[in-house]
Scaffold this active site. Sequence first.
Site, PDB file in Angstrom:
ATOM      1  N   ASP A 158       0.879  -1.168   0.000  1.00 32.38           N
ATOM      2  CA  ASP A 158       0.000   0.000   0.000  1.00 32.38           C
ATOM      3  C   ASP A 158       0.916   1.218   0.000  1.00 32.38           C
ATOM      4  O   ASP A 158       1.429   1.619   1.050  1.00 32.38           O
ATOM      5  CB  ASP A 158      -0.900  -0.005   1.230  1.00 32.38           C
ATOM      6  CG  ASP A 158      -1.777   1.234   1.306  1.00 32.38           C
ATOM      7  OD1 ASP A 158      -2.260   1.688   0.255  1.00 32.38           O
ATOM      8  OD2 ASP A 158      -1.972   1.752   2.420  1.00 32.38           O
ATOM      9  N   GLU A 189      -1.563  -1.451  -4.506  1.00 34.77           N
ATOM     10  CA  GLU A 189      -2.835  -0.733  -4.600  1.00 34.77           C
ATOM     11  C   GLU A 189      -2.683   0.455  -5.532  1.00 34.77           C
ATOM     12  O   GLU A 189      -1.706   1.205  -5.463  1.00 34.77           O
ATOM     13  CB  GLU A 189      -3.302  -0.251  -3.225  1.00 34.77           C
ATOM     14  CG  GLU A 189      -4.681   0.364  -3.295  1.00 34.77           C
ATOM     15  CD  GLU A 189      -5.329   0.606  -1.948  1.00 34.77           C
ATOM     16  OE1 GLU A 189      -6.498   1.015  -1.944  1.00 34.77           O
ATOM     17  OE2 GLU A 189      -4.679   0.405  -0.915  1.00 34.77           O
ATOM     18  N   ASP A 219      -2.018   1.243   7.361  1.00 33.59           N
ATOM     19  CA  ASP A 219      -1.288   1.016   6.109  1.00 33.59           C
ATOM     20  C   ASP A 219      -0.942  -0.469   5.944  1.00 33.59           C
ATOM     21  O   ASP A 219      -0.999  -1.011   4.843  1.00 33.59           O
ATOM     22  CB  ASP A 219      -0.012   1.856   6.073  1.00 33.59           C
ATOM     23  CG  ASP A 219      -0.281   3.315   6.351  1.00 33.59           C
ATOM     24  OD1 ASP A 219      -0.687   4.031   5.414  1.00 33.59           O
ATOM     25  OD2 ASP A 219      -0.108   3.739   7.513  1.00 33.59           O
TER      26      ASP A 219
END
Length: 179
Positions: free
Chosen positions: A11, A71, A143
Amino acid sequence: MIERTRLIGIDPGLRFTGWGVIDVEGNRLMHVADGVIATDGDEPVPARLCALYDALTALIQTHKPTEAAVEETYVNRNGSSTLKLGYARGVALLAPALENLTVAEYGAMAVKRAVVGTGAATKDQVEMMVRRLLPTATISRADASDALAVVICHAHHRASTLRVAQGQRSASARARGGR
C-alpha cells in the site's frame, strides 16, 4: 499436491508504505509478516524514495515472494500530495519488478469487494476482515492492514485466474479425446 505460493502486498505512500506477506495454499491464506515503512518527512523527496526502494527491496529479498500486488492510487484535490503519492507508487511498482516478480495492481474498490464483499466498506470493516482472515497478523497501522487487504485481493483473483486456466486446459484435453 497443492502448491504453496508466497505473495507480497504493498500500500504505497511517501510517508508510510504498508506491506504484507502471505502464503497461499489452495484457498488457504497464511500470514507471514506485515509492517510499515516510514520515511523521514524532513528529508528531501529523492532521499525518501531511495529509502522506500531500499526497504522494499530488502523485504522482497528477505521474504522471497513470487508475486506482488500494489494498490492503485486515487487522485485527490491536492495536486502536490497526489504527485508525491505517485512517486511512492512508482517505487512500489519498480522494486518488485526489478526483483523479477510479477506485479498486479488493484483499485481500492476491487480490494474492498474482495475482502469485505462491498466496494463501499470502511477502513475499519476492511481491517476487521483482514484480522479474521489472517488472525496472526500484527497490523501496527492501517497502512499494513491495507497492504494485507491488497494481497488477499490478489490471492483471490489469482486463484480465480488459475481455476479458469485449469478449466480451459481440461476442456482442451477433452476436445482432443483426453480426460
